[in-house]
Design a protein around this motif. Sequence first.
Motif, short mmCIF file in Angstrom:
data_model
loop_
_atom_site.label_atom_id
_atom_site.label_comp_id
_atom_site.label_asym_id
_atom_site.label_seq_id
_atom_site.Cartn_x
_atom_site.Cartn_y
_atom_site.Cartn_z
N UNK A 88 28.30 42.48 35.21
CA UNK A 88 28.71 43.27 36.37
C UNK A 88 29.43 42.39 37.39
N UNK A 89 28.87 41.20 37.66
CA UNK A 89 29.48 40.27 38.61
C UNK A 89 30.88 39.87 38.15
N UNK A 90 31.04 39.57 36.87
CA UNK A 90 32.33 39.10 36.36
C UNK A 90 33.43 40.15 36.49
N UNK A 91 33.05 41.41 36.65
CA UNK A 91 34.03 42.48 36.83
C UNK A 91 34.50 42.62 38.27
N UNK A 92 33.90 41.88 39.20
CA UNK A 92 34.28 42.02 40.61
C UNK A 92 35.50 41.18 40.95
N UNK A 93 36.20 41.60 42.00
CA UNK A 93 37.35 40.84 42.48
C UNK A 93 36.92 39.46 42.98
N UNK A 94 35.74 39.39 43.64
CA UNK A 94 35.26 38.12 44.16
C UNK A 94 35.08 37.10 43.04
N UNK A 95 34.56 37.56 41.93
CA UNK A 95 34.35 36.68 40.79
C UNK A 95 35.67 36.14 40.25
N UNK A 96 36.65 37.00 40.20
CA UNK A 96 37.94 36.62 39.62
C UNK A 96 38.79 35.75 40.54
N UNK A 102 32.66 31.24 48.80
CA UNK A 102 33.24 30.87 47.50
C UNK A 102 32.27 29.97 46.73
N UNK A 103 31.49 29.16 47.45
CA UNK A 103 30.49 28.30 46.83
C UNK A 103 29.51 29.14 46.02
N UNK A 104 28.94 30.16 46.64
CA UNK A 104 28.00 31.03 45.93
C UNK A 104 28.69 31.76 44.78
N UNK A 105 29.87 32.28 45.03
CA UNK A 105 30.58 33.03 44.00
C UNK A 105 30.88 32.17 42.79
N UNK A 106 31.23 30.90 43.03
CA UNK A 106 31.48 29.99 41.90
C UNK A 106 30.22 29.79 41.07
N UNK A 107 29.09 29.57 41.74
CA UNK A 107 27.83 29.41 41.02
C UNK A 107 27.48 30.68 40.24
N UNK A 108 27.74 31.82 40.83
CA UNK A 108 27.43 33.08 40.14
C UNK A 108 28.26 33.24 38.87
N UNK A 109 29.50 32.74 38.89
CA UNK A 109 30.31 32.79 37.67
C UNK A 109 29.66 32.00 36.54
N UNK A 110 28.84 31.02 36.92
CA UNK A 110 28.14 30.17 35.95
C UNK A 110 26.72 30.67 35.71
N UNK A 111 26.42 31.90 36.17
CA UNK A 111 25.13 32.53 35.88
C UNK A 111 24.01 32.19 36.83
#
Length: 110
Positions: free
Chosen positions: A25-33, A96-105
């Motif tokens: 779900x996160x990977x589908x968000x604009x923030x993730x991309x 962006x720090x949190x979003x980057x970590x979230x991309x890594x699970x």
Amino acid sequence: MADDEKQIRDDFHDAVNMTASQLEHWLDTDESKEVGQKEDGASESTGHESGRHIVRILGKKQGDLTDEDHAHMKKVVGYVARHSEQKPSGDVEHTRWRYSLMNWGHDPLK
């Protein structure tokens, strides 16, 4: 080798605190991309690609994990540890720090 792989799996599951469905779900968000470094000419950041690999790993049975999966799990553990050390001050919820970590699970707010 089996002990090393078990340690890698244990460390991976400590670092990755998002479920496969949460991560998808996160990977589908604009923030993730929008976060992360992209290789020359790549349309997807390294972290976003990693997130997709993590989803595949989380969907596998332990016996189906490949050497490539274990190598990626080790990479994830290292990234989460290094990036976590760079925590900015203040509220990190929309950073962006949190979003980057979230991309890594890894969601640091969990």
